[in-house]
Each structure stands twice: as C-alpha cells, then as structure tokens.
Design an enzyme around this catalytic site. Sequence first.
Site, mmCIF file in Angstrom:
data_model
loop_
_atom_site.group_PDB
_atom_site.id
_atom_site.type_symbol
_atom_site.label_atom_id
_atom_site.label_comp_id
_atom_site.label_asym_id
_atom_site.label_seq_id
_atom_site.Cartn_x
_atom_site.Cartn_y
_atom_site.Cartn_z
ATOM 1 N N HIS A 173 85.526 38.089 57.299
ATOM 2 C CA HIS A 173 84.750 39.318 57.495
ATOM 3 C C HIS A 173 83.878 39.237 58.741
ATOM 4 C CE1 HIS A 173 81.083 38.034 54.755
ATOM 5 N NE2 HIS A 173 80.949 37.578 55.974
ATOM 6 N N GLU A 215 84.578 43.446 54.531
ATOM 7 C CA GLU A 215 85.350 42.490 53.756
ATOM 8 C C GLU A 215 86.857 42.754 53.946
ATOM 9 O OE1 GLU A 215 83.586 40.170 52.758
ATOM 10 O OE2 GLU A 215 82.127 40.648 51.198
ATOM 11 N N ASP A 268 74.057 44.927 59.621
ATOM 12 C CA ASP A 268 74.148 45.284 58.203
ATOM 13 C C ASP A 268 72.852 45.008 57.453
ATOM 14 O OD1 ASP A 268 74.368 42.525 58.403
ATOM 15 O OD2 ASP A 268 76.448 42.462 57.768
ATOM 16 N N ASN A 290 86.097 34.318 54.727
ATOM 17 C CA ASN A 290 87.187 35.240 54.374
ATOM 18 C C ASN A 290 87.567 36.150 55.541
ATOM 19 O OD1 ASN A 290 85.105 37.070 54.503
ATOM 20 N ND2 ASN A 290 85.227 37.740 52.372
HETATM 21 P P1 PGA Z 1 77.198 32.369 58.035
HETATM 22 O O1 PGA Z 1 77.685 33.858 57.821
HETATM 23 O O2 PGA Z 1 76.781 32.258 59.463
HETATM 24 O O3 PGA Z 1 76.030 32.237 57.082
HETATM 25 O O4 PGA Z 1 78.334 31.476 57.717
HETATM 26 C C1 PGA Z 1 78.564 34.432 58.736
HETATM 27 C C2 PGA Z 1 79.064 35.760 58.190
HETATM 28 O O5 PGA Z 1 79.239 35.876 56.969
HETATM 29 O O6 PGA Z 1 79.311 36.654 58.994
#
Ligand code: PGA
Length: 260
Positions: free
Chosen positions: A138, A143, A67, A136
């Site tokens: 995702h 999302e 992304d 969450n």
């Molecule tokens: P993080 O992000 O490793 O910074 O916790 C993971 C994600 O949002 O996929």
Amino acid sequence: MKVLIYDDAEQAVASAADHLIAVLNAKPDAVLGLATGGTMLPLYQRLVALYQEGLVSFGKAVTFNLDEYIGISPDHAGSYHTYMRNVLFDHVDIDLSRTYLPRGDCEDAATEAAEYEALIGASGGIDLQLLGIGQNGHIGFNEPTSSLSALTRIKTLTQDTRNANARYFEHFEDIPKYALTMGIGSILATRSCVLLATGVAKAQAVAAMVEGPVSAACPASALQLHPKATIVLDKDAAAELTLTDYYHHVHPKGAESVWN
Ligand code: PGA
C-alpha cells in the site's frame, strides 16, 4: 522510475532528505506531500537537524499529508496530526496554518475527502510527494485492490495494516478501522514523488512495485505510471529485485546518471 540503492538505511534517509531539500531550496513556497510511519521517523529527524543547521527553511512551504484515521481528533495521541507535530512541525519554522491533513473527526468523511482533494488542487498541486510502502504494497492507505485512479476518499484498513500500527494505540480495538487517504490518482497527479523503503520486511513489496506488473494487487506498482518517481532503498529493501546490477550501473551508489 529512478531506483537508487544505498548500502544502509542512513544513506537512503539522507538521500530522501536531500531530494526534499533540493525542491524547497529551489522553490521555498513548494507544496510538499508528507507521509507518516516508522520509516519516515529518521527522515524527519534529519530534516529537523538540517533546519537547525540553517540548511533549509520550511517558512513558506505548504504541506499536505497523505492520510488520517477516521474517528479520532487531531490531538489524539495516535493521530497523524499528533505524529506530524511531534516529529516535524513543532521543531521547524513551518507556518501551521499552511499544514494540512484530513480531519479524522469531521462530521462527513466523504465531504471532507472531496474538500481535501479540492484544496490540493487550489494550492497548485503537490511539487514533491514523500511516500512509504506497506508490506502489502500500500501507499498512503490505499490497500490492495484500491482503484488506481481514485482520489482522496474513505478506505477500510486491512487487519494487517491495523496490526502494523497497533503500537500507536493502547488497545487493539482502539485502532481505527477506516481512514481518509489521498488516492492513487491523487498521488499520480503529483509533479514528483520520492518513495523511501528500508529493511528486509519491505523487500517483497518493493520488488512487486518496481518489477511486477502494474496491478491493484500492489497499489505501489502504479508508480510505474508516474512521470517522475524516485525509489530510494537501502540494500535490504532492495534484496528481492532482480535487475539490481542495472540500477547500480545507472545510478552507482545512488549518484545521478550523466544523462539526467
Ligand atoms: P512504515 O509504514 O514506515 O511504518 O513501515 C509505511 C506504510 O505503511 O506506508
């Protein structure tokens, strides 16, 4: 789903790195799907160290990132282009012309998304996809309530996701509201995937992903439909799982099962 639980984050990171290196050493021109975020930082550090020790080469690899934020250029300090150069690309023998991320500063994001998905297909598809997970649930920037069959497209970020990524931007209003992300459908089409999660903040999302129902409310739960998904956890991220004894029984200390 293969669930591997390690005593600490360092061992989990080493395991995820070993999975990626095994794919690259078996197929030097492998197509790798890459992820960003805090969890991935020690993983890329380890890959750089292993490259410096001569244990892996990225010289023939092709990479696609999951992304990128819409509205910022590749050289913006908060872009994932910058992140990837800082943590991996500038430190290994990768050919930058074979590293792909969606362009956040493209003129038409919908066209960029369709072309990105087509490019993944034209490259033969992704051999190994690295994934993190948001609190969450995702994966990528898919999302909660994302379609479980969607391909690369524009997604609106939740406020929580914007908060979680605030550290990369000077002012909150600078944090992009939209992103281009490979979809759950794109991720399910990869030949294998390794999701790395560490720390207790991920424990609920991990439990929902592994033991909850397949549901768009937890996009990562769609990995239950993936034919070759490996979930690599430290014990903190595994804390809310209920079938932990079984996972340890099948893969003691993360070891391969004799039946594999
Ligand atoms: P993080 O992000 O490793 O910074 O916790 C993971 C994600 O949002 O996929």
